[in-house]
Scaffold this motif. Structure first.
Motif, mmCIF file in Angstrom:
data_model
loop_
_atom_site.group_PDB
_atom_site.id
_atom_site.type_symbol
_atom_site.label_atom_id
_atom_site.label_comp_id
_atom_site.label_asym_id
_atom_site.label_seq_id
_atom_site.Cartn_x
_atom_site.Cartn_y
_atom_site.Cartn_z
ATOM 1 N N ALA A 37 0.832 -1.206 0.000
ATOM 2 C CA ALA A 37 0.000 0.000 0.000
ATOM 3 C C ALA A 37 0.867 1.256 0.000
ATOM 4 C CB ALA A 37 -0.941 -0.014 1.206
ATOM 5 N N ASP A 38 1.956 1.251 0.775
ATOM 6 C CA ASP A 38 2.858 2.412 0.796
ATOM 7 C C ASP A 38 3.523 2.607 -0.559
ATOM 8 O OD1 ASP A 38 2.234 2.873 3.424
ATOM 9 O OD2 ASP A 38 3.984 1.826 4.219
ATOM 10 N N ALA A 39 3.948 1.506 -1.205
ATOM 11 C CA ALA A 39 4.591 1.616 -2.513
ATOM 12 C C ALA A 39 3.619 2.158 -3.561
ATOM 13 C CB ALA A 39 5.131 0.256 -2.943
ATOM 14 N N LEU A 40 2.364 1.694 -3.532
ATOM 15 C CA LEU A 40 1.369 2.182 -4.487
ATOM 16 C C LEU A 40 1.024 3.643 -4.227
ATOM 17 C CD1 LEU A 40 -0.938 -0.969 -4.514
ATOM 18 C CD2 LEU A 40 0.439 -0.141 -6.428
ATOM 19 N N LYS A 41 0.957 4.022 -2.946
ATOM 20 C CA LYS A 41 0.671 5.419 -2.623
ATOM 21 C C LYS A 41 1.805 6.327 -3.082
ATOM 22 C CE LYS A 41 0.923 6.638 1.651
ATOM 23 N NZ LYS A 41 0.641 6.785 3.106
ATOM 24 N N ASN A 42 3.044 5.904 -2.894
ATOM 25 C CA ASN A 42 4.182 6.703 -3.347
ATOM 26 C C ASN A 42 4.202 6.829 -4.867
ATOM 27 O OD1 ASN A 42 5.101 7.102 -0.734
ATOM 28 N ND2 ASN A 42 6.425 5.307 -0.767
ATOM 29 N N PHE A 43 3.854 5.737 -5.559
ATOM 30 C CA PHE A 43 3.791 5.791 -7.019
ATOM 31 C C PHE A 43 2.721 6.767 -7.487
ATOM 32 C CE2 PHE A 43 1.141 4.126 -10.527
ATOM 33 C CZ PHE A 43 1.988 4.405 -11.585
ATOM 34 N N SER A 44 1.549 6.720 -6.854
ATOM 35 C CA SER A 44 0.460 7.607 -7.251
ATOM 36 C C SER A 44 0.809 9.067 -7.000
ATOM 37 C CB SER A 44 -0.816 7.212 -6.497
ATOM 38 O OG SER A 44 -1.885 8.069 -6.831
ATOM 39 N N LYS A 45 1.383 9.371 -5.822
ATOM 40 C CA LYS A 45 1.748 10.745 -5.511
ATOM 41 C C LYS A 45 2.876 11.232 -6.414
ATOM 42 C CE LYS A 45 0.288 11.038 -0.671
ATOM 43 N NZ LYS A 45 0.738 11.323 0.721
ATOM 44 N N SER A 46 3.812 10.364 -6.735
ATOM 45 C CA SER A 46 4.919 10.760 -7.604
ATOM 46 C C SER A 46 4.430 11.058 -9.010
ATOM 47 C CB SER A 46 5.981 9.659 -7.630
ATOM 48 O OG SER A 46 7.036 9.995 -8.490
ATOM 49 N N ARG A 47 3.486 10.264 -9.485
ATOM 50 C CA ARG A 47 2.952 10.495 -10.836
ATOM 51 C C ARG A 47 2.180 11.804 -10.911
ATOM 52 N NH1 ARG A 47 -1.356 6.247 -13.039
ATOM 53 N NH2 ARG A 47 -2.413 7.168 -11.241
ATOM 54 N N LYS A 48 1.525 12.193 -9.822
ATOM 55 C CA LYS A 48 0.758 13.438 -9.798
ATOM 56 C C LYS A 48 1.599 14.649 -9.413
ATOM 57 C CE LYS A 48 -3.478 10.983 -8.451
ATOM 58 N NZ LYS A 48 -4.497 10.815 -7.379
ATOM 59 N N GLY A 49 2.880 14.432 -9.133
ATOM 60 C CA GLY A 49 3.738 15.535 -8.738
ATOM 61 C C GLY A 49 3.543 15.995 -7.306
ATOM 62 N N GLN A 50 2.956 15.161 -6.462
ATOM 63 C CA GLN A 50 2.688 15.521 -5.075
ATOM 64 C C GLN A 50 3.736 14.967 -4.113
ATOM 65 O OE1 GLN A 50 -1.210 13.951 -4.346
ATOM 66 N NE2 GLN A 50 -2.251 15.364 -5.753
ATOM 67 N N ARG A 51 4.760 14.328 -4.652
ATOM 68 C CA ARG A 51 5.785 13.719 -3.798
ATOM 69 C C ARG A 51 7.147 14.280 -4.161
ATOM 70 N NH1 ARG A 51 9.442 9.495 -3.443
ATOM 71 N NH2 ARG A 51 9.415 8.345 -1.466
ATOM 72 N N LYS A 52 7.885 14.685 -3.142
ATOM 73 C CA LYS A 52 9.227 15.197 -3.371
ATOM 74 C C LYS A 52 10.204 14.037 -3.575
ATOM 75 C CE LYS A 52 8.505 19.367 -0.598
ATOM 76 N NZ LYS A 52 9.014 20.176 0.561
ATOM 77 N N GLY A 53 11.348 14.358 -4.139
ATOM 78 C CA GLY A 53 12.354 13.325 -4.346
ATOM 79 C C GLY A 53 12.287 12.744 -5.740
ATOM 80 N N ARG A 54 13.017 11.637 -5.925
ATOM 81 C CA ARG A 54 13.079 11.013 -7.244
ATOM 82 C C ARG A 54 11.730 10.411 -7.629
ATOM 83 N NH1 ARG A 54 13.689 5.436 -7.127
ATOM 84 N NH2 ARG A 54 13.992 4.528 -5.034
ATOM 85 N N ARG A 55 11.546 10.232 -8.915
ATOM 86 C CA ARG A 55 10.282 9.697 -9.425
ATOM 87 C C ARG A 55 10.167 8.213 -9.079
ATOM 88 N NH1 ARG A 55 6.532 11.428 -13.033
ATOM 89 N NH2 ARG A 55 5.338 9.841 -14.156
ATOM 90 N N MET A 56 9.019 7.824 -8.564
ATOM 91 C CA MET A 56 8.773 6.447 -8.153
ATOM 92 C C MET A 56 8.037 5.696 -9.259
ATOM 93 S SD MET A 56 10.111 6.386 -5.143
ATOM 94 C CE MET A 56 9.497 4.817 -4.541
ATOM 95 N N GLY A 57 8.527 4.521 -9.592
ATOM 96 C CA GLY A 57 7.866 3.689 -10.585
ATOM 97 C C GLY A 57 6.816 2.788 -9.955
ATOM 98 N N PHE A 58 6.117 2.041 -10.805
ATOM 99 C CA PHE A 58 5.096 1.114 -10.303
ATOM 100 C C PHE A 58 5.788 -0.032 -9.569
ATOM 101 C CE2 PHE A 58 1.798 -2.149 -10.552
ATOM 102 C CZ PHE A 58 0.675 -1.398 -10.218
#
Length: 275
Positions: free
Chosen positions: A92-113
């Motif tokens: 769940a944490d990995a999917l949430k980080n992927f979703s936030k990264s895709r929407k530009g809501q997460r700082k840091g490097r881009r997270m893949g699926f």
């Protein structure tokens, strides 16, 4: 405030097998949940990948997913339910980080699926958040792990925790050794008064770790250079082993322990220096 207390475990051979079983259960739940999410995406359904949605799906399908090929009976009751929940929590944490990264809501490097976890490459581990886990009264050198029992520790855990409330216990294996990380909640410490005395300038370098303006020199032990001979020998030994064999697995553990020793020596020097 929250604080992490990490201690090394000293399990028996039977307890090591149980720890590996719990870590495998967490990895199984993670991969099963990821396959479920991918299947929903392929069928163009709206995926429900929150932690609680994944737990509801797992509780409804675990009897059909975790079935022994020999007996035909579910094998999931062999491990604590917390091991499966920790695997689903990681997903769940990995999917949430992927979703936030895709929407530009997460700082840091881009997270893949998220990708499936391999038994050979993933770090074995699981966590306890509920149940009777943690410290044992009148036994400071041990921790209680549900479905595993009393596990001996390499140091006095009660002194490290010092009466704080244990909220979570994560168990993992690094370089062939098991360790537990306790998340404890304790009262905020009073603001320390600044030490009396003068100040010094610090010059960080490579040849010497640090040089102070008062003439004090903190030498650099060059821990990698001093362990490089043994590391080269261990890596040559690893390169000669057949992939997938037990001897290659043991050789990989020896290499990992040498890398862990180098990291521990560096951390020890930095901790002592800053203290």
């Amino acid at each position: 405030m929250l604080e992490a207390v990490k201690v090394a475990l000293d399990p028996t051979p039977r307890q090591e097998r149980l720890l590996e079983s719990h870590a495998g259960a967490a990895r199984f739940a993670y991969n099963a949940g990821l396959a479920h999410v991918k299947d929903m995406l392929e069928r163009q359904e709206k995926p429900e990948w929150s932690y609680y949605a994944l737990r509801r799906w797992w509780n409804a399908n675990k009897d059909a997913l975790a079935v022994s090929m020999e007996t035909g009976k579910p094998w999931w009751p062999e491990n604590s339910k917390e091991s499966y929940n920790s695997g689903l929590e990681s997903l769940a944490d990995a999917l949430k980080n992927f979703s936030k990264s895709r929407k530009g809501q997460r700082k840091g490097r881009r997270m893949g699926f998220p990708r499936f976890k391999s038994k050979d490459k993933a770090v074995p581990g699981f966590a306890y958040t509920t149940g009777s886990f943690g410290l044992i009264d009148c036994d400071p050198y041990a921790l209680r792990l549900p479905r595993i029992g009393r596990v001996h520790c390499m140091e006095d855990v009660s002194r490290r925790v010092n009466g704080a409330r244990v909220l979570r216990m994560s168990v993992s294996r690094h370089a062939g050794r098991w360790q537990a990380s306790l998340t404890v909640e304790r009262a905020d410490l009073p603001v320390p008064s600044p030490p009396k005395g003068g100040s010094v300038g610090i010059d960080l370098g490579v040849k010497e770790l640090a040089t102070l303006s008062d003439g004090t020199i903190i030498h650099n032990p060059h821990v990698l250079k001093s362990n490089l001979g043994r590391l080269k020998k261990a890596q040559r030994n690893l390169s000669r082993k057949r992939k997938g064999s037990n001897r290659r697995r043991k050789a990989r553990t020896r290499v990992a322990r040498l890398h862990a020793r180098v990291a521990d020596l560096r951390r020890d020097l930095l901790d002592k220096t800053t203290t």
